[in-house]
Write a protein that holds these residues in place. Structure first.
Motif, short mmCIF file in Angstrom:
data_model
loop_
_atom_site.label_atom_id
_atom_site.label_comp_id
_atom_site.label_asym_id
_atom_site.label_seq_id
_atom_site.Cartn_x
_atom_site.Cartn_y
_atom_site.Cartn_z
N LEU A 181 0.82 -1.26 0.13
CA LEU A 181 0.06 -0.20 0.01
C LEU A 181 0.84 1.39 0.07
O LEU A 181 0.62 2.22 -0.41
CB LEU A 181 -0.97 0.14 1.25
N ALA A 194 -4.67 -4.77 11.17
CA ALA A 194 -4.82 -4.29 9.72
C ALA A 194 -3.88 -4.88 8.62
O ALA A 194 -2.83 -5.47 8.82
CB ALA A 194 -4.45 -2.95 9.80
N GLY A 195 -4.23 -5.07 7.44
CA GLY A 195 -3.44 -5.59 6.24
C GLY A 195 -2.88 -4.55 5.81
O GLY A 195 -3.00 -3.35 6.24
N ASP A 196 -1.85 -4.70 4.75
CA ASP A 196 -0.95 -3.70 4.21
C ASP A 196 -0.81 -3.85 2.40
O ASP A 196 0.02 -3.44 2.31
CB ASP A 196 0.27 -3.84 4.91
N THR A 197 -1.87 -4.62 2.12
CA THR A 197 -1.65 -4.96 0.79
C THR A 197 -2.93 -4.81 -0.11
O THR A 197 -4.07 -5.16 0.31
CB THR A 197 -1.62 -6.69 0.74
N ASP A 253 -12.97 1.18 4.30
CA ASP A 253 -11.80 1.59 3.31
C ASP A 253 -12.72 2.63 2.50
O ASP A 253 -12.04 3.52 1.72
CB ASP A 253 -11.69 0.51 2.34
N TYR A 313 -7.95 -10.54 0.64
CA TYR A 313 -7.65 -9.01 1.00
C TYR A 313 -8.02 -8.85 2.34
O TYR A 313 -9.06 -8.94 2.77
CB TYR A 313 -8.52 -8.07 0.15
N ILE A 322 -7.54 -2.83 5.35
CA ILE A 322 -6.39 -1.87 5.62
C ILE A 322 -6.84 -0.85 6.66
O ILE A 322 -6.29 -0.62 7.64
CB ILE A 322 -5.82 -1.34 4.40
N HIS A 323 -8.09 -0.41 6.26
CA HIS A 323 -8.50 0.81 7.25
C HIS A 323 -9.47 0.43 8.25
O HIS A 323 -10.54 -0.04 7.97
CB HIS A 323 -9.14 1.62 6.21
N THR A 376 -12.00 -4.51 -1.49
CA THR A 376 -12.00 -3.41 -0.29
C THR A 376 -12.92 -4.23 0.42
O THR A 376 -13.81 -4.74 0.43
CB THR A 376 -12.15 -2.19 -0.71
#
Length: 323
Positions: free
Chosen positions: A24, A179-182, A200, A155, A158-159, A196
């Protein structure tokens, strides 16, 4: 661009109606072997469905609902069915979701893989409680399963939703979620899909990355928006993401009261690349699904008539100043 040209683009749309994982921070990664103009093997049009449901704290009850809807959708000719965030389980007590969290090869997700195979249908399963890096955390994971029952991509959200919504509950997702980072985009028979989850939606740079760096044509936004934020922003944000990326947006939503503590806004919708809502359920509370045909030629028509990818400047060095 002349108004006549814009009108021509709008007239092409209904009036009413391989995988890539990248950092990201840099928004780049492995090169894809697919064509830049369209996902490999994607048909011109495909029937997709968007689910609305009220998940509860019972894995079997939620699966029964999902199974019934999948069978009904398959009978309606749907080839790709999108479920909302936390489709398989919504906890009523702190710590419950951590206890039921499993790896993607665990029995819960494998049950849904079997459902996809039995229904001969691709499934978008947003917001699965995937076992996290330690015993006190999970991942909020969007899983894409093909019609043979194989997981094509996943997935990790992330947010994370750490907010105090006025007139509503205080919610701190990061307390129990990592949180994810991808960023994830993947080819499918329905176009190139950008994955997403829910919150997000408020971060347009993620969708810009999916569109301009990873050539997404369809954006998936499984969600469980609160009633307060949904009333204020749900449709506006979704239509904005569709318009600014010139993508279809498929947004499956949780609806109604899940328990004494939690209520979701509902309003599952599909939006075309011109920003028009082309499918939605008749109300915001019922369980069911809405259907639309995703036609990738309309994506290309809008992008040709309004070539924002040629006009954008974010890949250039900008001069800045401060006072």
């Amino acid at each position: 661009m002349a108004l006549a040209s814009l009108a021509a683009a709008a007239s092409l749309l209904p009036a009413a109606a391989a995988r890539s994982r990248v950092s990201l921070a840099r928004c780049r990664g492995m090169a894809s072997s697919s064509s830049p103009s369209a996902a490999a093997g994607a048909s011109a049009a495909a029937r997709v469905g968007v689910v609305q449901m009220t998940s509860v704290g019972d894995l079997d009850a939620n699966y029964a609902t999902c199974s019934r809807l999948a069978k009904e959708a398959a009978s309606s000719g749907v080839k790709f069915l999108c479920f909302p965030e936390v489709f398989s389980f919504i906890s009523s007590k702190d710590g419950e979701s951590i206890k039921i969290a499993e790896p993607l090869d665990g029995p819960i997700m494998q049950r849904y893989c079997s459902l996809a195979k039995e229904s001969s249908m691709w499934l978008s399963l947003g917001g699965f409680q995937e076992k996290g890096p330690d015993d006190s955390h999970q991942y909020n994971t969007h899983v894409l399963i093909d019609d043979s029952g194989e997981i094509r991509s996943s997935y990790r959200k992330i947010h994370l939703f750490d907010v105090d919504v006025p007139g509503n509950m205080v919610y701190k997702e990061s307390r129990f979620t990592t949180a994810g980072d991808t960023v994830v985009a993947v080819d499918s028979p329905f176009g190139r899909l950008g994955l997403t989850v829910c919150y997000d939606l408020r971060f347009p740079e993620l969708y810009q990355c999916l569109r301009f760096k990873h050539r997404a044509q369809v954006l998936l936004v499984p969600s469980a928006f609160t009633k307060v934020t949904g009333e204020a922003h749900w449709e506006i944000l979704l239509r904005a993401r569709a318009i600014e990326t010139q993508c279809y947006v498929i947004a499956a939503a949780q609806a109604g009261k899940h328990n004494e503590k939690r209520e979701s806004y509902g309003d599952s919708i599909i939006i075309d690349p011109w920003g028009t809502v082309i499918a939605r359920l008749p109300d915001r509370l019922s369980t069911g699904f809405a259907v639309a045909d995703v036609d990738l030629s309309k994506v290309e028509a809008v992008r040709t008539k309004m070539p924002i990818s040629e006009h954008r400047k974010f890949d250039s060095v900008w001069k800045t100043s401060s006072l």
